[in-house]
Design an enzyme around this catalytic site. Sequence first.
Site, mmCIF file in Angstrom:
data_model
loop_
_atom_site.group_PDB
_atom_site.id
_atom_site.type_symbol
_atom_site.label_atom_id
_atom_site.label_comp_id
_atom_site.label_asym_id
_atom_site.label_seq_id
_atom_site.Cartn_x
_atom_site.Cartn_y
_atom_site.Cartn_z
ATOM 1 N N THR A 99 -5.828 2.502 -7.062
ATOM 2 C CA THR A 99 -7.111 2.447 -6.348
ATOM 3 C C THR A 99 -7.963 3.630 -6.787
ATOM 4 O OG1 THR A 99 -6.187 1.284 -4.446
ATOM 5 C CG2 THR A 99 -8.215 2.506 -4.081
ATOM 6 N N TYR A 131 -2.327 5.661 -4.564
ATOM 7 C CA TYR A 131 -3.354 6.707 -4.544
ATOM 8 C C TYR A 131 -2.731 7.911 -5.235
ATOM 9 C CZ TYR A 131 -5.869 4.200 -0.820
ATOM 10 O OH TYR A 131 -6.558 3.274 -0.077
ATOM 11 N N HIS A 173 -13.518 -1.872 -1.569
ATOM 12 C CA HIS A 173 -12.656 -1.375 -0.494
ATOM 13 C C HIS A 173 -13.033 -2.027 0.843
ATOM 14 C CE1 HIS A 173 -9.576 1.914 -0.525
ATOM 15 N NE2 HIS A 173 -9.613 1.692 0.776
ATOM 16 N N LYS A 199 -8.100 -0.959 -9.296
ATOM 17 C CA LYS A 199 -8.771 -1.584 -8.153
ATOM 18 C C LYS A 199 -9.953 -0.721 -7.712
ATOM 19 C CE LYS A 199 -7.775 -2.858 -3.315
ATOM 20 N NZ LYS A 199 -8.701 -1.936 -2.639
ATOM 21 N N SER A 254 0.822 -1.216 0.000
ATOM 22 C CA SER A 254 0.000 0.000 0.000
ATOM 23 C C SER A 254 0.857 1.268 0.000
ATOM 24 C CB SER A 254 -0.889 -0.008 1.246
ATOM 25 O OG SER A 254 -1.501 1.255 1.449
#
Length: 331
Positions: free
Chosen positions: A156, A130, A243, A219, A106
């Site tokens: 994402t 992100y 999520h 995603k 992440s």
Amino acid sequence: MAMVCLSDFEAYAKKHLPKIAWDFFAAGADDCITRDENILAYKRIHFRPRMLRDVSMMDIKTKLQGTEISFPVGIAPTGFHQLAWPDGEKSTARAAKAMNICYIASTYSTCTLEEISTAAPGGLRWFQLYIHRNRAISQQLVQQAEALGFQGLVLTVDLPYTGKRRDDIRNGFRLPPHMKLKNLEGAFEVCKMSLLDPSVSWNDIYWLRSLTHLPIIIKGILTKEDAELAVRHGVQGIIVSNHGGRQLDGGPTTIDALVEVVEAVQDRVEVYLDGGIRKGSDILKALALGAKCVFIGRPALWGLAYKGEEGLQDVLRILQDEFRLSMALAG
């Protein structure tokens, strides 16, 4: 206590993690309907088992973007692994490598991308991104991930703003002072979660493509319309995801959304799924409905909370054994 199934690890984590950490990992948005339905939806799906099919030899390997993994499960991107185990994402990377599966690290890791790649050299890793308002930060992270040998970029797309997670608000959730968002320190310290860019659009796929040679996986897709757009914009994979029910409460479960996404994509890109996987039979149901692989989020954190890298391997082995058994019994 014998750890027999994933709910044993969940119970252990709930009992032993600090309440604020448990609540953060467990949180869903609003009434948590989507979070809970992700799991319940699997219980409504039934097999049509076939008999007398020689199942003495079974091959459960598959390939992700051309790279072979030992079975069709990976570790979904989740933040703040040090809340579950002191070594954090380094332990996660080592467990994934030991089991020969894919780990998606992440943006909000509590270890740097460099620490993660050094902890498990040669492991299959993708980087989850992100896009921040300060595009230079995102560009730097993408290029760093590629230079460190990450093999995929996971964008994402379901978080223009953070969903309302009531327990986190009640608890005043924030990272303990000794933990940092390691990838956003130093050069990146201007950046906080509120600086996510809500203006991100499909055109940004072209921008990302200009930065990297890595396959781009999106995603957060839940509809056939967005699956079509993803293919049209040249992505290499889609993760059907809500999520973990942490964003929009009242959307579709991922296993239900999978069907229309797979139909829309028609094998043009690989389709994966996360959300609600708790048993080996859940994996088989997702594959039967068209997923190439599934990714686990919260169960990976429960494994870490139990015994770090070793606990996470235990979780993965249980899923692997249950998946193999489900395949055999379904014929």
